[in-house]
Write a protein that holds these residues in place. Structure first.
Motif, PDB file in Angstrom:
ATOM      1  N   ASN A  17      62.021  37.690  22.948  1.00  0.00           N
ATOM      2  CA  ASN A  17      60.829  38.381  22.457  1.00  0.00           C
ATOM      3  C   ASN A  17      60.637  38.144  20.962  1.00  0.00           C
ATOM      4  O   ASN A  17      59.524  37.841  20.496  1.00  0.00           O
ATOM      5  CB  ASN A  17      60.957  39.878  22.745  1.00  0.00           C
ATOM      6  CG  ASN A  17      59.640  40.628  22.599  1.00  0.00           C
ATOM      7  OD1 ASN A  17      58.570  40.021  22.605  1.00  0.00           O
ATOM      8  ND2 ASN A  17      59.725  41.933  22.472  1.00  0.00           N
ATOM      9  N   VAL A  18      61.713  38.242  20.207  1.00  0.00           N
ATOM     10  CA  VAL A  18      61.644  38.014  18.755  1.00  0.00           C
ATOM     11  C   VAL A  18      61.271  36.560  18.461  1.00  0.00           C
ATOM     12  O   VAL A  18      60.503  36.275  17.532  1.00  0.00           O
ATOM     13  CB  VAL A  18      62.978  38.391  18.087  1.00  0.00           C
ATOM     14  CG1 VAL A  18      63.000  37.941  16.630  1.00  0.00           C
ATOM     15  CG2 VAL A  18      63.195  39.899  18.171  1.00  0.00           C
ATOM     16  N   ASP A  19      61.796  35.617  19.256  1.00  0.00           N
ATOM     17  CA  ASP A  19      61.448  34.206  19.064  1.00  0.00           C
ATOM     18  C   ASP A  19      59.948  33.983  19.233  1.00  0.00           C
ATOM     19  O   ASP A  19      59.319  33.257  18.444  1.00  0.00           O
ATOM     20  CB  ASP A  19      62.215  33.337  20.070  1.00  0.00           C
ATOM     21  CG  ASP A  19      63.699  33.264  19.778  1.00  0.00           C
ATOM     22  OD1 ASP A  19      64.091  33.585  18.635  1.00  0.00           O
ATOM     23  OD2 ASP A  19      64.465  32.904  20.685  1.00  0.00           O
ATOM     24  N   VAL A  20      59.365  34.596  20.266  1.00  0.00           N
ATOM     25  CA  VAL A  20      57.927  34.442  20.524  1.00  0.00           C
ATOM     26  C   VAL A  20      57.112  35.065  19.395  1.00  0.00           C
ATOM     27  O   VAL A  20      56.145  34.466  18.902  1.00  0.00           O
ATOM     28  CB  VAL A  20      57.555  35.071  21.880  1.00  0.00           C
ATOM     29  CG1 VAL A  20      56.045  35.066  22.086  1.00  0.00           C
ATOM     30  CG2 VAL A  20      58.235  34.314  23.018  1.00  0.00           C
ATOM     31  N   ILE A  21      57.495  36.262  18.982  1.00  0.00           N
ATOM     32  CA  ILE A  21      56.782  36.935  17.892  1.00  0.00           C
ATOM     33  C   ILE A  21      56.880  36.129  16.609  1.00  0.00           C
ATOM     34  O   ILE A  21      55.903  35.991  15.855  1.00  0.00           O
ATOM     35  CB  ILE A  21      57.340  38.360  17.698  1.00  0.00           C
ATOM     36  CG1 ILE A  21      57.048  39.221  18.932  1.00  0.00           C
ATOM     37  CG2 ILE A  21      56.729  39.010  16.455  1.00  0.00           C
ATOM     38  CD1 ILE A  21      57.749  40.564  18.915  1.00  0.00           C
ATOM     39  N   SER A  22      58.059  35.574  16.336  1.00  0.00           N
ATOM     40  CA  SER A  22      58.245  34.766  15.124  1.00  0.00           C
ATOM     41  C   SER A  22      57.325  33.555  15.127  1.00  0.00           C
ATOM     42  O   SER A  22      56.751  33.197  14.084  1.00  0.00           O
ATOM     43  CB  SER A  22      59.710  34.311  15.021  1.00  0.00           C
ATOM     44  OG  SER A  22      60.575  35.422  14.925  1.00  0.00           O
ATOM     45  N   ASN A  23      57.182  32.927  16.279  1.00  0.00           N
ATOM     46  CA  ASN A  23      56.287  31.771  16.372  1.00  0.00           C
ATOM     47  C   ASN A  23      54.839  32.178  16.131  1.00  0.00           C
ATOM     48  O   ASN A  23      54.074  31.446  15.491  1.00  0.00           O
ATOM     49  CB  ASN A  23      56.425  31.107  17.742  1.00  0.00           C
ATOM     50  CG  ASN A  23      55.644  29.819  17.841  1.00  0.00           C
ATOM     51  OD1 ASN A  23      55.875  28.879  17.081  1.00  0.00           O
ATOM     52  ND2 ASN A  23      54.695  29.752  18.761  1.00  0.00           N
ATOM     53  N   ASN A  24      54.451  33.349  16.624  1.00  0.00           N
ATOM     54  CA  ASN A  24      53.094  33.845  16.369  1.00  0.00           C
ATOM     55  C   ASN A  24      52.852  34.043  14.877  1.00  0.00           C
ATOM     56  O   ASN A  24      51.824  33.610  14.333  1.00  0.00           O
ATOM     57  CB  ASN A  24      52.866  35.167  17.112  1.00  0.00           C
ATOM     58  CG  ASN A  24      52.797  35.011  18.615  1.00  0.00           C
ATOM     59  OD1 ASN A  24      52.475  33.933  19.126  1.00  0.00           O
ATOM     60  ND2 ASN A  24      53.094  36.062  19.331  1.00  0.00           N
ATOM     61  N   ILE A  25      53.800  34.691  14.219  1.00  0.00           N
ATOM     62  CA  ILE A  25      53.646  34.957  12.784  1.00  0.00           C
ATOM     63  C   ILE A  25      53.625  33.655  11.997  1.00  0.00           C
ATOM     64  O   ILE A  25      52.841  33.486  11.059  1.00  0.00           O
ATOM     65  CB  ILE A  25      54.769  35.890  12.301  1.00  0.00           C
ATOM     66  CG1 ILE A  25      54.644  37.263  12.975  1.00  0.00           C
ATOM     67  CG2 ILE A  25      54.731  36.040  10.789  1.00  0.00           C
ATOM     68  CD1 ILE A  25      55.781  38.211  12.667  1.00  0.00           C
ATOM     69  N   ALA A  26      54.488  32.708  12.376  1.00  0.00           N
ATOM     70  CA  ALA A  26      54.549  31.428  11.669  1.00  0.00           C
ATOM     71  C   ALA A  26      53.234  30.663  11.777  1.00  0.00           C
ATOM     72  O   ALA A  26      52.884  29.894  10.878  1.00  0.00           O
ATOM     73  CB  ALA A  26      55.691  30.578  12.220  1.00  0.00           C
ATOM     74  N   ASN A  27      52.499  30.868  12.882  1.00  0.00           N
ATOM     75  CA  ASN A  27      51.248  30.135  13.108  1.00  0.00           C
ATOM     76  C   ASN A  27      50.006  30.993  12.834  1.00  0.00           C
ATOM     77  O   ASN A  27      48.923  30.693  13.336  1.00  0.00           O
ATOM     78  CB  ASN A  27      51.198  29.627  14.553  1.00  0.00           C
ATOM     79  CG  ASN A  27      52.096  28.435  14.769  1.00  0.00           C
ATOM     80  OD1 ASN A  27      51.769  27.313  14.425  1.00  0.00           O
ATOM     81  ND2 ASN A  27      53.261  28.693  15.356  1.00  0.00           N
ATOM     82  N   ALA A  28      50.173  32.016  12.012  1.00  0.00           N
ATOM     83  CA  ALA A  28      49.047  32.911  11.723  1.00  0.00           C
ATOM     84  C   ALA A  28      47.882  32.173  11.072  1.00  0.00           C
ATOM     85  O   ALA A  28      46.724  32.583  11.212  1.00  0.00           O
ATOM     86  CB  ALA A  28      49.503  34.055  10.826  1.00  0.00           C
ATOM     87  N   ASN A  29      48.156  31.078  10.360  1.00  0.00           N
ATOM     88  CA  ASN A  29      47.101  30.318   9.695  1.00  0.00           C
ATOM     89  C   ASN A  29      46.861  28.955  10.338  1.00  0.00           C
ATOM     90  O   ASN A  29      46.237  28.080   9.730  1.00  0.00           O
ATOM     91  CB  ASN A  29      47.436  30.137   8.211  1.00  0.00           C
ATOM     92  CG  ASN A  29      47.408  31.447   7.448  1.00  0.00           C
ATOM     93  OD1 ASN A  29      46.553  32.288   7.698  1.00  0.00           O
ATOM     94  ND2 ASN A  29      48.343  31.629   6.536  1.00  0.00           N
ATOM     95  N   THR A  30      47.363  28.760  11.564  1.00  0.00           N
ATOM     96  CA  THR A  30      47.172  27.495  12.262  1.00  0.00           C
ATOM     97  C   THR A  30      45.817  27.489  12.959  1.00  0.00           C
ATOM     98  O   THR A  30      45.498  28.408  13.721  1.00  0.00           O
ATOM     99  CB  THR A  30      48.291  27.269  13.297  1.00  0.00           C
ATOM    100  OG1 THR A  30      49.543  27.234  12.626  1.00  0.00           O
ATOM    101  CG2 THR A  30      48.084  25.959  14.041  1.00  0.00           C
ATOM    102  N   THR A  31      45.032  26.463  12.713  1.00  0.00           N
ATOM    103  CA  THR A  31      43.683  26.377  13.269  1.00  0.00           C
ATOM    104  C   THR A  31      43.720  26.376  14.795  1.00  0.00           C
ATOM    105  O   THR A  31      44.429  25.576  15.412  1.00  0.00           O
ATOM    106  CB  THR A  31      42.983  25.095  12.787  1.00  0.00           C
ATOM    107  OG1 THR A  31      42.956  25.082  11.359  1.00  0.00           O
ATOM    108  CG2 THR A  31      41.567  25.017  13.319  1.00  0.00           C
TER     109      THR A  31
END
Length: 261
Positions: A17-31
């Motif tokens: 769950n933390v891995d998925v959330i981390s990926n979301n946060i990392a891509n917050a500015n990805t088009t």
């Protein structure tokens, strides 16, 4: 004692769950990035006592049984394909899909990929390509000495060449839709692939019923809600801590039992 194994599955699930959330946060500015969330399901149950077991000769029965679950596992990751906000870029080759659909990308190996990232550029031959240099279907080539490019909401590409006041139609960008968008496989570089779960692509034109329109000079932002992601991260952290506390408690109980004389 089953608590050790059960809690261990909980810790593994929350780690995912933390891995998925981390990926979301990392891509917050990805088009064009779409938020994912981890989905979980309980494991099989060990039945200690069945419900409905007769307790007397008169036919009375137990109303409930004793079923002990063996933990949790990750069932999959669910991609949330909600619309991201549009940002103006003033670049005529930046395109955003306002609504349903994907740009179609022709890969070097002959396969097709799909993207919501409309950050397109021109190759050395004047062809419309992605930032990785992959051709955008159906292979639009911009003539030399083009002064201006106009792309309609329906995907029709028009070019004004030199001083000619009449535009030249170069083609029409096609979009693809899928019955099950969540079944598409992300492969990196803002690209997705069709799978058996997603079904085959359904070719469409922008502006068709149920299909989005193309906005020239805009890019679609990610649909990541940072506040929600931070909240989910805290919840996942607390769940992980509680599972680790369960292991600690089970260990203390086993230690107490071994010290008994």
């Amino acid at each position: 004692m089953k608590a050790l194994g059960i809690a261990a599955t909980g810790m593994l699930a929350q780690q995912t769950n933390v891995d998925v959330i981390s990926n979301n946060i990392a891509n917050a500015n990805t088009t064009g990035f779409k938020t994912s969330r981890a989905a979980f399901q309980d494991l099989i149950y060990e039945s200690v006592s069945r419900e409905g077991v007769l307790t007397s000769e008169q036919g009375t029965a137990t109303p409930t049984g004793i079923d002990i679950g063996l933990g949790v596992q990750t069932a999959g990751t669910v991609r949330l394909n909600t619309q991201g906000g549009l940002s103006a870029t003033e670049n005529s080759l930046d395109l955003a899909i306002d609504g349903t659909g994907y740009f179609v990308v022709n890969m070097p190996d002959g396969s097709r990929a799909y993207t919501r990232d409309g950050s397109f550029r021109l190759s050395a031959e004047g062809e419309l390509v992605t930032l990785q240099g992959y051709s955008v279907d159906p292979g639009i080539v911009i003539p030399e000495n083009t002064q201006n490019i106009e792309i309609s909401e329906q995907g029709v590409v028009m070019a004004y060449v030199e001083n000619d006041p009449a535009p030249v139609e170069l083609g029409r960008l096609t979009l693809a839709t899928f019955i099950n968008e969540g079944g598409m496989r992300p492969v990196g570089n803002n690209l997705l692939e069709a799978t058996v779960a997603s079904g085959d692509e359904l070719a469409a034109n922008a502006g068709d019923p149920g299909v989005g329109v193309i906005r020239q000079g805009y890019l679609e932002n990610s649909n990541v809600n940072i506040i929600q992601q931070i909240t989910d991260l805290i919840a996942a952290q607390r769940a992980y801590e509680m599972n680790s506390k369960t292991i600690e408690t089970a260990d203390q109980m086993m230690s107490t039992a071994t010290r008994m004389r």
